[in-house]
Scaffold this motif. Structure first.
Motif, PDB file in Angstrom:
ATOM      1  N   MET A   1      13.024   6.481   8.139  1.00  0.00           N
ATOM      2  CA  MET A   1      12.037   5.418   8.251  1.00  0.00           C
ATOM      3  C   MET A   1      11.012   5.557   7.124  1.00  0.00           C
ATOM      4  O   MET A   1      10.905   6.609   6.486  1.00  0.00           O
ATOM      5  N   ILE A   2      10.259   4.481   6.891  1.00  0.00           N
ATOM      6  CA  ILE A   2       9.140   4.515   5.951  1.00  0.00           C
ATOM      7  C   ILE A   2       7.875   4.811   6.751  1.00  0.00           C
ATOM      8  O   ILE A   2       7.599   4.148   7.752  1.00  0.00           O
ATOM      9  N   ARG A   3       7.123   5.806   6.311  1.00  0.00           N
ATOM     10  CA  ARG A   3       5.914   6.184   7.046  1.00  0.00           C
ATOM     11  C   ARG A   3       4.760   6.363   6.055  1.00  0.00           C
ATOM     12  O   ARG A   3       4.897   7.089   5.063  1.00  0.00           O
ATOM     13  N   ALA A   4       3.635   5.685   6.314  1.00  0.00           N
ATOM     14  CA  ALA A   4       2.420   5.854   5.516  1.00  0.00           C
ATOM     15  C   ALA A   4       1.360   6.520   6.383  1.00  0.00           C
ATOM     16  O   ALA A   4       1.184   6.151   7.553  1.00  0.00           O
ATOM     17  N   THR A   5       0.662   7.479   5.794  1.00  0.00           N
ATOM     18  CA  THR A   5      -0.377   8.205   6.516  1.00  0.00           C
ATOM     19  C   THR A   5      -1.640   8.254   5.665  1.00  0.00           C
ATOM     20  O   THR A   5      -1.600   8.706   4.511  1.00  0.00           O
ATOM     21  N   GLY A   6      -2.746   7.763   6.213  1.00  0.00           N
ATOM     22  CA  GLY A   6      -4.031   7.803   5.514  1.00  0.00           C
ATOM     23  C   GLY A   6      -4.001   7.103   4.169  1.00  0.00           C
ATOM     24  O   GLY A   6      -4.698   7.497   3.227  1.00  0.00           O
ATOM     25  N   LEU A   7      -3.221   6.023   4.064  1.00  0.00           N
ATOM     26  CA  LEU A   7      -2.995   5.367   2.773  1.00  0.00           C
ATOM     27  C   LEU A   7      -4.228   4.584   2.318  1.00  0.00           C
ATOM     28  O   LEU A   7      -4.786   3.775   3.072  1.00  0.00           O
ATOM     29  N   THR A   8      -4.631   4.813   1.072  1.00  0.00           N
ATOM     30  CA  THR A   8      -5.695   4.043   0.438  1.00  0.00           C
ATOM     31  C   THR A   8      -5.185   3.490  -0.883  1.00  0.00           C
ATOM     32  O   THR A   8      -4.599   4.219  -1.684  1.00  0.00           O
ATOM     33  N   LEU A   9      -5.380   2.186  -1.077  1.00  0.00           N
ATOM     34  CA  LEU A   9      -4.968   1.518  -2.312  1.00  0.00           C
ATOM     35  C   LEU A   9      -6.147   0.728  -2.849  1.00  0.00           C
ATOM     36  O   LEU A   9      -6.807  -0.001  -2.100  1.00  0.00           O
ATOM     37  N   ARG A  10      -6.404   0.862  -4.145  1.00  0.00           N
ATOM     38  CA  ARG A  10      -7.466   0.081  -4.789  1.00  0.00           C
ATOM     39  C   ARG A  10      -6.896  -0.653  -5.992  1.00  0.00           C
ATOM     40  O   ARG A  10      -5.956  -0.188  -6.637  1.00  0.00           O
ATOM     41  N   ARG A  11      -7.509  -1.782  -6.303  1.00  0.00           N
ATOM     42  CA  ARG A  11      -7.221  -2.483  -7.555  1.00  0.00           C
ATOM     43  C   ARG A  11      -8.561  -2.680  -8.245  1.00  0.00           C
ATOM     44  O   ARG A  11      -9.346  -3.534  -7.868  1.00  0.00           O
ATOM     45  N   GLY A  12      -8.820  -1.836  -9.245  1.00  0.00           N
ATOM     46  CA  GLY A  12     -10.147  -1.817  -9.851  1.00  0.00           C
ATOM     47  C   GLY A  12     -11.138  -1.313  -8.821  1.00  0.00           C
ATOM     48  O   GLY A  12     -10.940  -0.292  -8.168  1.00  0.00           O
ATOM     49  N   ALA A  13     -12.223  -2.061  -8.639  1.00  0.00           N
ATOM     50  CA  ALA A  13     -13.237  -1.663  -7.663  1.00  0.00           C
ATOM     51  C   ALA A  13     -12.913  -2.178  -6.265  1.00  0.00           C
ATOM     52  O   ALA A  13     -13.553  -1.774  -5.288  1.00  0.00           O
ATOM     53  N   LYS A  14     -11.921  -3.066  -6.142  1.00  0.00           N
ATOM     54  CA  LYS A  14     -11.607  -3.678  -4.859  1.00  0.00           C
ATOM     55  C   LYS A  14     -10.711  -2.772  -4.030  1.00  0.00           C
ATOM     56  O   LYS A  14      -9.664  -2.305  -4.497  1.00  0.00           O
ATOM     57  N   VAL A  15     -11.095  -2.524  -2.779  1.00  0.00           N
ATOM     58  CA  VAL A  15     -10.291  -1.730  -1.856  1.00  0.00           C
ATOM     59  C   VAL A  15      -9.318  -2.661  -1.138  1.00  0.00           C
ATOM     60  O   VAL A  15      -9.732  -3.601  -0.439  1.00  0.00           O
ATOM     61  N   LEU A  16      -8.012  -2.416  -1.306  1.00  0.00           N
ATOM     62  CA  LEU A  16      -6.990  -3.228  -0.660  1.00  0.00           C
ATOM     63  C   LEU A  16      -6.625  -2.656   0.706  1.00  0.00           C
ATOM     64  O   LEU A  16      -6.542  -3.389   1.694  1.00  0.00           O
ATOM     65  N   LEU A  17      -6.371  -1.353   0.752  1.00  0.00           N
ATOM     66  CA  LEU A  17      -6.076  -0.646   1.996  1.00  0.00           C
ATOM     67  C   LEU A  17      -6.915   0.621   2.016  1.00  0.00           C
ATOM     68  O   LEU A  17      -7.030   1.298   0.982  1.00  0.00           O
ATOM     69  N   GLU A  18      -7.457   0.947   3.180  1.00  0.00           N
ATOM     70  CA  GLU A  18      -8.294   2.139   3.264  1.00  0.00           C
ATOM     71  C   GLU A  18      -7.917   2.942   4.509  1.00  0.00           C
ATOM     72  O   GLU A  18      -8.052   2.456   5.645  1.00  0.00           O
ATOM     73  N   ASN A  19      -7.387   4.147   4.253  1.00  0.00           N
ATOM     74  CA  ASN A  19      -7.075   5.105   5.324  1.00  0.00           C
ATOM     75  C   ASN A  19      -6.252   4.434   6.430  1.00  0.00           C
ATOM     76  O   ASN A  19      -6.583   4.524   7.613  1.00  0.00           O
ATOM     77  N   THR A  20      -5.174   3.770   6.033  1.00  0.00           N
ATOM     78  CA  THR A  20      -4.366   3.051   7.019  1.00  0.00           C
ATOM     79  C   THR A  20      -3.023   3.746   7.209  1.00  0.00           C
ATOM     80  O   THR A  20      -2.508   4.408   6.295  1.00  0.00           O
ATOM     81  N   ASP A  21      -2.454   3.602   8.401  1.00  0.00           N
ATOM     82  CA  ASP A  21      -1.147   4.169   8.738  1.00  0.00           C
ATOM     83  C   ASP A  21      -0.204   3.038   9.146  1.00  0.00           C
ATOM     84  O   ASP A  21      -0.636   2.046   9.737  1.00  0.00           O
ATOM     85  N   PHE A  22       1.067   3.206   8.835  1.00  0.00           N
ATOM     86  CA  PHE A  22       2.062   2.273   9.352  1.00  0.00           C
ATOM     87  C   PHE A  22       3.440   2.916   9.297  1.00  0.00           C
ATOM     88  O   PHE A  22       3.671   3.874   8.555  1.00  0.00           O
ATOM     89  N   VAL A  23       4.345   2.385  10.109  1.00  0.00           N
ATOM     90  CA  VAL A  23       5.730   2.861  10.169  1.00  0.00           C
ATOM     91  C   VAL A  23       6.651   1.647  10.102  1.00  0.00           C
ATOM     92  O   VAL A  23       6.395   0.630  10.758  1.00  0.00           O
ATOM     93  N   ILE A  24       7.713   1.747   9.305  1.00  0.00           N
ATOM     94  CA  ILE A  24       8.751   0.716   9.248  1.00  0.00           C
ATOM     95  C   ILE A  24      10.073   1.398   9.578  1.00  0.00           C
ATOM     96  O   ILE A  24      10.499   2.320   8.872  1.00  0.00           O
ATOM     97  N   ASN A  25      10.699   0.945  10.635  1.00  0.00           N
ATOM     98  CA  ASN A  25      11.924   1.591  11.117  1.00  0.00           C
ATOM     99  C   ASN A  25      13.157   1.087  10.364  1.00  0.00           C
ATOM    100  O   ASN A  25      13.163  -0.039   9.851  1.00  0.00           O
ATOM    101  N   PRO A  26      14.221   1.903  10.288  1.00  0.00           N
ATOM    102  CA  PRO A  26      15.454   1.471   9.610  1.00  0.00           C
ATOM    103  C   PRO A  26      16.004   0.194  10.227  1.00  0.00           C
ATOM    104  O   PRO A  26      16.024   0.037  11.450  1.00  0.00           O
TER     105      PRO A  26
END
Length: 648
Positions: A1-26
């Motif tokens: 499966m795909i698993r994200a833990t504490g994921l943070t993504l920024r584009r420049g100064a803009k925060v897109l995702l902050e400390n987020t978790d998710f799971v995508i099953n096969p």
């Protein structure tokens, strides 16, 4: 499966995702939704390894192969079929090594031949041709060079190439942008049989609803997971917002306004299939009211000053283009149609059939080559062309654009008007050049409807719009008091805004007595007929080529014929069984849908006292409609397989 833990993504100064978790099953088919700029494409880039997370981790199984659509195609002179086959890089590597391995290395050749069989090398050309055919390429185009196609058709080739690649994870970013309705329906069926995991970004809500079984929503820096398709996501999110009382007063006012409109429309709707389809689509607006309130986009199209009837008549019109030498190229012939005051018409047809040619003729962008175009006195046309965005002044601002149309209007009036199209505060003074495609489309639409047209001619108006703006546009067009002619591959927009259809095919334009489901059946029957004709032509060619062949062993031939009949009977048996089951399931679903339709048609169904029941039954109706559509697609596929066996 795909698993994200504490994921943070920024584009420049803009925060897109902050400390987020998710799971995508096969095997899940996941729709990614959110406003333009929320971070959907950035997340795709992260999953492809093209950028790193700012914080947190993302785990993807090491053995998973990832396929995605190339957004740009460099100048490529390879034949289309070969370009698509190049998507299977493993197969191409095996073929290249086999071609370069000397015959003396028998051991390695044996290994390579075995690997090629395992990679389905011998069926690769046929698989590529099936993808090309499904996406609308005629057999005569399969060997044409890639660089001979327009940009839109090259993107179809890029999509076919991605589907050709063996993969466990398929990433699709707006795959329907360059597809017409029949290619979109084919892609829905293809994805339904894909065994891997699909992550899909799309602003086409019906396509999302048909494909996705899970929704991940970009919501204030988090990814919120919703069970079911897009309609389920809307219902669940709307209820969640109601429970948290987000913007409750505004939501209540918006719900009341939409409910009033729905009630008025129901009171005057005919019993025609498309009108009833539109009633059900409009009833869905009550659930969506709080979502539209949150979006901040509240498009209102001004009421026309006058409404002649009829507005426009085409009397035995032929229309098309004139080349550089002055020769006329007729696209549509002998068109006999009338646009009535208050008419709401959807224009259907495959790419290249002449839909845009028809709209341009109605808008007087193209001259009439024969026949007569008669416009009523007082006709005011608002025309949104496919390339409307190119007509904007990139160095000007939204406020400057509108001021040129209304030099006498007060600035505050112009600001208030632009605010309804999502341009509020200082954004009215931002230059157009750096705006997104969706923002430019909103601005172009605002300029067109400012003039209070009584006939809107809209050629793919939603191509660049995000989901929130599409919903606002659907609401605005549904409430518009004038006439509408709409070309769109967005089925939800068509269902919500039009009452009848015209169909453009084979150089003709005719009224179409049916709804979008009937059009899907019409396309399927047309495709089956074309395939049968192609098989007959191929069989006749083969018989003609072998007419002189003599000396066949008749006994061996009879034995071969008997074996072939047995083989076909064995292949037919499981297909016949599956077909009977699909028919029984369709009958059961149809009976329940008729019961629900009767409830939905009852005016008392929309009373406040039945709100909870209404939400539940509308949800059941949506799920059952999807299920019925899937069964229909399955039935059509089984019929096609049986026809293919009969013709082989």
């Amino acid at each position: 499966m795909i698993r994200a833990t504490g994921l943070t993504l920024r584009r420049g100064a803009k925060v897109l995702l902050e400390n987020t978790d998710f799971v995508i099953n096969p095997g899940e088919r996941v729709g990614m939704v959110g406003k333009n700029g929320a971070g959907k494409s950035t997340l795709f880039s992260l999953l492809q390894g093209r950028l790193d997370a700012d914080a947190g981790t993302v785990f993807i199984p090491a053995g998973w192969r990832i396929a995605s659509v190339e957004q740009e195609i460099s100048d490529n002179s390879a034949p289309a079929r070969e370009f698509v086959m190049d998507g299977d890089t493993h197969l191409r590597a095996l073929q290249a090594e086999r071609a370069s391995t000397p015959d003396s290395n028998g051991h390695r050749i044996a290994e390579l031949e075995s690997a090629l069989v395992e990679a389905d090398a011998w069926s690769a050309p046929s698989r590529a041709e099936q993808l090309l055919a499904g996406l609308g390429f005629a057999p005569g185009q399969w060997l044409s060079p890639v660089n001979s196609f327009s940009g839109g058709w090259q993107m179809r080739l890029a999509l076919a190439r991605a589907l050709m690649a063996p993969s466990e994870l398929l990433l699709l970013d707006e795959p329907t942008n360059h597809l017409d309705l029949d290619a979109m329906l084919w892609l829905e069926r293809w994805l339904g049989s894909y065994e891997g995991t699909v992550l899909l970004i799309s602003h086409d809500t019906e396509f999302l609803d048909a494909v996705a079984r899970t929704i991940l929503h970009f919501d204030h820096g988090k990814l919120m997971r919703y069970r079911g398709g897009y309609e389920d996501f809307l219902t669940q999110r709307a209820e969640r917002m109601r429970l948290t009382h987000l913007a409750w007063d505004r939501q209540t006012r918006e719900t009341a306004r939409l409910q009033s409109f729905i009630d008025r429309f129901k009171a005057k709707a005919t019993k025609a299939k498309q009108a009833q389809s539109r009633v059900k689509a409009l009833a869905r607006m009550e659930v969506l009211a709080p979502l539209q309130a949150e979006s901040g986009i509240d498009i209102r199209i001004p009421t026309p000053t006058s409404m002649p009837d009829p507005l426009l008549v085409l009397d035995k019109v032929s229309t098309g283009y004139t080349d550089d030498q002055g020769n006329a190229r007729v696209v549509l012939r002998d068109v006999q149609l009338m646009v009535r005051g208050g008419g709401r018409i959807g224009v259907l047809g495959v790419n290249g059939a002449g839909k845009s040619t028809l709209i341009k003729t109605l808008a007087e962008e193209l001259p009439v080559l024969a026949g007569e175009r008669r416009a009523s006195k007082g006709l005011e046309i608002g025309y949104f062309a496919q390339h409307q965005l190119d007509m904007l002044d990139l160095e000007s601002t939204p406020l400057q654009h509108l001021s040129r149309l209304a030099p006498q209007a007060r600035e505050q009036e112009l600001r208030n008007y632009l605010g309804g199209f999502g341009f509020s505060g200082d954004t009215v003074n931002n230059k157009v050049a750096p705006m997104s495609g969706g923002e430019k489309a909103r601005l172009a639409l605002s300029l067109i409807v400012w003039q209070k047209p009584n006939l809107l001619l809209l050629d793919e108006p939603s191509n660049h719009l995000d989901v929130d703006t599409r919903e606002a546009l659907a609401t605005a067009l549904a409430e518009f008091a004038g006439s509408v002619l709409l070309v769109s591959h967005d089925r939800h927009l068509l269902r919500t805004t039009v009452d009848s259809f015209w169909i453009v095919a084979d150089g003709q334009v005719h009224e179409f007595d049916g709804d979008l489901e009937d059009y899907r059946d019409w396309l399927a029957a047309r495709s089956a007929s074309a395939r049968a004709e192609a098989r007959n032509d191929a069989r006749n060619d083969a018989q003609g080529g072998s007419a002189g062949a003599q000396g066949l062993d008749r006994k061996a031939q009879r034995r071969q014929d008997a074996e072939e009949r047995q083989r076909l009977a064995a292949l037919r048996k499981p297909l016949d069984s599956r077909l009977k089951k699909a028919e029984a399931d369709m009958e059961q679903a149809s009976r329940r849908l008729k019961e629900l339709d009767a409830l939905i048609a009852d005016p008392d169904f929309y009373s406040e006292a039945r709100r909870e029941e209404r939400i539940s039954l509308l949800g059941e109706h949506g799920e059952l409609s999807k299920r019925h559509g899937q069964l229909e697609e399955q039935w059509l596929e089984l019929q096609e397989e049986l026809e293919s066996l009969a013709g082989s």
